[in-house]
Design a protein around this motif. Structure first.
Motif, PDB file in Angstrom:
ATOM      1  N   ILE A 206       0.832  -1.358  -0.431  1.00  0.00           N
ATOM      2  CA  ILE A 206       0.094   0.068   0.059  1.00  0.00           C
ATOM      3  C   ILE A 206       1.118   1.467  -0.320  1.00  0.00           C
ATOM      4  N   TRP A 207       0.621   2.288  -0.261  1.00  0.00           N
ATOM      5  CA  TRP A 207       0.220   3.516  -0.189  1.00  0.00           C
ATOM      6  C   TRP A 207       1.156   3.641   1.509  1.00  0.00           C
ATOM      7  N   PRO A 208       2.184   4.460   2.048  1.00  0.00           N
ATOM      8  CA  PRO A 208       2.418   3.852   3.638  1.00  0.00           C
ATOM      9  C   PRO A 208       1.768   5.108   4.289  1.00  0.00           C
ATOM     10  N   GLU A 209       1.383   4.164   5.324  1.00  0.00           N
ATOM     11  CA  GLU A 209      -0.149   5.015   5.771  1.00  0.00           C
ATOM     12  C   GLU A 209       0.332   4.547   7.624  1.00  0.00           C
ATOM     13  N   ALA A 210       0.170   6.133   7.592  1.00  0.00           N
ATOM     14  CA  ALA A 210       0.164   5.533   9.678  1.00  0.00           C
ATOM     15  C   ALA A 210      -0.885   4.694   9.908  1.00  0.00           C
ATOM     16  N   PHE A 211      -0.358   4.520  10.914  1.00  0.00           N
ATOM     17  CA  PHE A 211      -1.464   3.394  12.361  1.00  0.00           C
ATOM     18  C   PHE A 211      -1.502   4.422  13.382  1.00  0.00           C
ATOM     19  N   TRP A 212      -2.652   4.854  14.378  1.00  0.00           N
ATOM     20  CA  TRP A 212      -2.306   5.815  15.095  1.00  0.00           C
ATOM     21  C   TRP A 212      -3.299   4.438  16.546  1.00  0.00           C
ATOM     22  N   ALA A 213      -3.446   3.171  16.334  1.00  0.00           N
ATOM     23  CA  ALA A 213      -3.684   2.350  17.474  1.00  0.00           C
ATOM     24  C   ALA A 213      -3.156   1.316  16.477  1.00  0.00           C
ATOM     25  N   ASP A 214      -2.950  -0.055  17.544  1.00  0.00           N
ATOM     26  CA  ASP A 214      -2.962  -1.138  17.250  1.00  0.00           C
ATOM     27  C   ASP A 214      -3.683  -1.638  16.326  1.00  0.00           C
ATOM     28  N   THR A 215      -3.222  -2.412  15.247  1.00  0.00           N
ATOM     29  CA  THR A 215      -4.321  -2.715  14.301  1.00  0.00           C
ATOM     30  C   THR A 215      -3.661  -4.385  13.326  1.00  0.00           C
ATOM     31  N   PRO A 216      -5.296  -4.543  14.055  1.00  0.00           N
ATOM     32  CA  PRO A 216      -4.535  -6.550  13.978  1.00  0.00           C
ATOM     33  C   PRO A 216      -5.153  -6.352  12.157  1.00  0.00           C
ATOM     34  N   ILE A 217      -4.895  -7.747  12.270  1.00  0.00           N
ATOM     35  CA  ILE A 217      -5.112  -8.129  10.485  1.00  0.00           C
ATOM     36  C   ILE A 217      -6.210  -8.991  10.530  1.00  0.00           C
ATOM     37  N   VAL A 218      -7.474  -8.483   9.270  1.00  0.00           N
ATOM     38  CA  VAL A 218      -8.429  -9.572   9.319  1.00  0.00           C
ATOM     39  C   VAL A 218      -8.586 -10.057   7.847  1.00  0.00           C
ATOM     40  N   LEU A 219      -8.302 -11.659   8.412  1.00  0.00           N
ATOM     41  CA  LEU A 219      -8.534 -12.205   7.169  1.00  0.00           C
ATOM     42  C   LEU A 219     -10.296 -12.706   6.946  1.00  0.00           C
ATOM     43  N   THR A 220     -10.358 -12.558   5.439  1.00  0.00           N
ATOM     44  CA  THR A 220     -12.202 -12.130   5.528  1.00  0.00           C
ATOM     45  C   THR A 220     -12.513 -13.748   4.516  1.00  0.00           C
ATOM     46  N   ALA A 221     -13.501 -14.381   5.019  1.00  0.00           N
ATOM     47  CA  ALA A 221     -13.689 -15.444   3.642  1.00  0.00           C
ATOM     48  C   ALA A 221     -14.542 -14.925   2.999  1.00  0.00           C
ATOM     49  N   ASN A 222     -14.286 -15.484   1.073  1.00  0.00           N
ATOM     50  CA  ASN A 222     -15.446 -15.328   0.459  1.00  0.00           C
ATOM     51  C   ASN A 222     -16.259 -16.553  -0.337  1.00  0.00           C
ATOM     52  N   GLY A 223     -17.608 -16.662  -0.543  1.00  0.00           N
ATOM     53  CA  GLY A 223     -17.815 -17.693  -0.816  1.00  0.00           C
ATOM     54  C   GLY A 223     -18.276 -18.783   0.432  1.00  0.00           C
ATOM     55  N   GLY A 224     -18.242 -18.763   1.431  1.00  0.00           N
ATOM     56  CA  GLY A 224     -18.291 -19.938   2.159  1.00  0.00           C
ATOM     57  C   GLY A 224     -17.912 -18.900   3.469  1.00  0.00           C
ATOM     58  N   ASP A 225     -17.832 -19.805   5.227  1.00  0.00           N
ATOM     59  CA  ASP A 225     -16.891 -20.030   5.207  1.00  0.00           C
ATOM     60  C   ASP A 225     -15.920 -20.661   5.841  1.00  0.00           C
ATOM     61  N   PHE A 226     -14.466 -19.943   6.285  1.00  0.00           N
ATOM     62  CA  PHE A 226     -13.498 -20.470   6.931  1.00  0.00           C
ATOM     63  C   PHE A 226     -14.180 -21.637   7.451  1.00  0.00           C
ATOM     64  N   THR A 227     -13.845 -23.176   6.866  1.00  0.00           N
ATOM     65  CA  THR A 227     -13.540 -24.535   7.664  1.00  0.00           C
ATOM     66  C   THR A 227     -12.191 -25.570   7.391  1.00  0.00           C
ATOM     67  N   GLY A 228     -11.635 -24.843   7.245  1.00  0.00           N
ATOM     68  CA  GLY A 228     -10.521 -25.406   7.305  1.00  0.00           C
ATOM     69  C   GLY A 228      -8.812 -24.277   6.922  1.00  0.00           C
ATOM     70  N   GLY A 229      -7.664 -25.036   6.959  1.00  0.00           N
ATOM     71  CA  GLY A 229      -5.985 -24.361   6.120  1.00  0.00           C
ATOM     72  C   GLY A 229      -5.741 -23.905   6.954  1.00  0.00           C
ATOM     73  N   ALA A 230      -4.396 -22.982   6.457  1.00  0.00           N
ATOM     74  CA  ALA A 230      -3.130 -21.960   7.138  1.00  0.00           C
ATOM     75  C   ALA A 230      -3.025 -20.850   6.142  1.00  0.00           C
ATOM     76  N   VAL A 231      -2.781 -19.975   7.021  1.00  0.00           N
ATOM     77  CA  VAL A 231      -2.108 -18.702   5.995  1.00  0.00           C
ATOM     78  C   VAL A 231      -0.806 -18.034   7.167  1.00  0.00           C
ATOM     79  N   ARG A 232       0.144 -17.645   6.292  1.00  0.00           N
ATOM     80  CA  ARG A 232       0.738 -17.154   7.227  1.00  0.00           C
ATOM     81  C   ARG A 232       0.749 -15.684   6.720  1.00  0.00           C
ATOM     82  N   ILE A 233       0.612 -14.818   7.873  1.00  0.00           N
ATOM     83  CA  ILE A 233       1.017 -13.480   7.793  1.00  0.00           C
ATOM     84  C   ILE A 233       1.958 -12.835   8.002  1.00  0.00           C
TER      85      ILE A 233
END
Length: 244
Positions: A206-233
């Motif tokens: 992304i363009w460099p962007e300031a974050f003023w509070a601790d901000t977690p990363i969110v993974l959002t499922a498409n086409g149905g809920d997550f039922t398994g698997g793993a992602v390294r971020i």
């Protein structure tokens, strides 16, 4: 004694010349390609091995008393003091670190030379009073994905500038047909419709962007809920420290 390594000279008409010669050889053997076991001990170890070397820690006692900062070497069953000199370099085995002797102290090579050390938190610029600009990376593997969203425990730190959040699917995702990587309120900020097959990856720049509070990363499922698997971020960001 020689001026730099303090090796003993053989005197003219000296008896037992081999004693002086062997002492010099022992010192050369201890100093050339200098490597020490440890630099945190203030007293000799209980069961040393012939030839072992240590940087003596501050507050030394026993056979090492008064040797603070010098190198102690076991030679012929006795401890020999090798007084540290400016510019010496030594490998510390238990830390896998190269040190340099400068201004009466042992410091890391990268600090002595102003080098950048590979680490999860690297100081790129440092003022005399401790103000710093740092490049950081935080990494987490989110496993057993379940539900419509998954939130990381690592965060973009408060008052940091984020550059990228990268992802890699380390175990095939089930349930969802793809997923987005972002934050609350911007679910695809770092990438949308990302792959679910093992090995799929993305650099969410992304363009460099300031974050003023601790901000977690969110993974959002498409086409149905997550039922398994793993992602390294991984979060890639600049952080800053105010002067003392």
């Amino acid at each position: 004694m020689t001026p730099n390594l303090a090796l003993p000279y053989i005197a003219a008409a000296q008896a037992q010349k081999h004693v002086t010669h062997n002492e010099a050889l022992d010192r050369i053997d201890g100093l050339v390609q200098l490597s020490v076991k440890d630099r945190d001990l203030t007293a000799p170890p209980a069961i040393p091995t012939e030839g072992d070397r240590y940087i003596v820690a501050t507050g030394a006692t026993g056979a090492w008393a008064g040797w603070d900062g010098d190198v102690a070497m076991l030679s012929g069953g006795a401890w020999v003091r090798l007084p540290a000199r400016e510019g010496w370099r030594v490998w510390v085995e238990d830390e896998a670190m190269l040190l340099v002797r400068t201004a009466g102290a042992w410091i890391a090579l990268e600090a002595a030379l102003g080098l950048v050390k590979q680490s999860t938190d690297v100081t790129l610029a440092l003022s005399p009073n401790g103000a710093a600009t740092r490049l950081t990376v935080a990494e987490e593997t989110l496993t057993n994905l379940a539900g419509p969203t998954v939130t990381s425990s690592i965060v973009i730190p408060a008052r940091a500038i984020a550059l990228c959040v990268s992802t890699r699917t380390t175990s095939a995702i089930t349930g969802a047909t793809s997923y987005d990587c972002g934050i609350i309120g911007s679910p695809a900020k770092f990438g949308g419709s990302l792959g679910t097959a093992a090995g799929a990856s993305n650099l969410g720049i992304i363009w460099p962007e300031a974050f003023w509070a601790d901000t977690p990363i969110v993974l959002t499922a498409n086409g149905g809920d997550f039922t398994g698997g793993a992602v390294r971020i991984a979060i890639h960001a600049f952080e800053f420290t105010a002067p003392d």
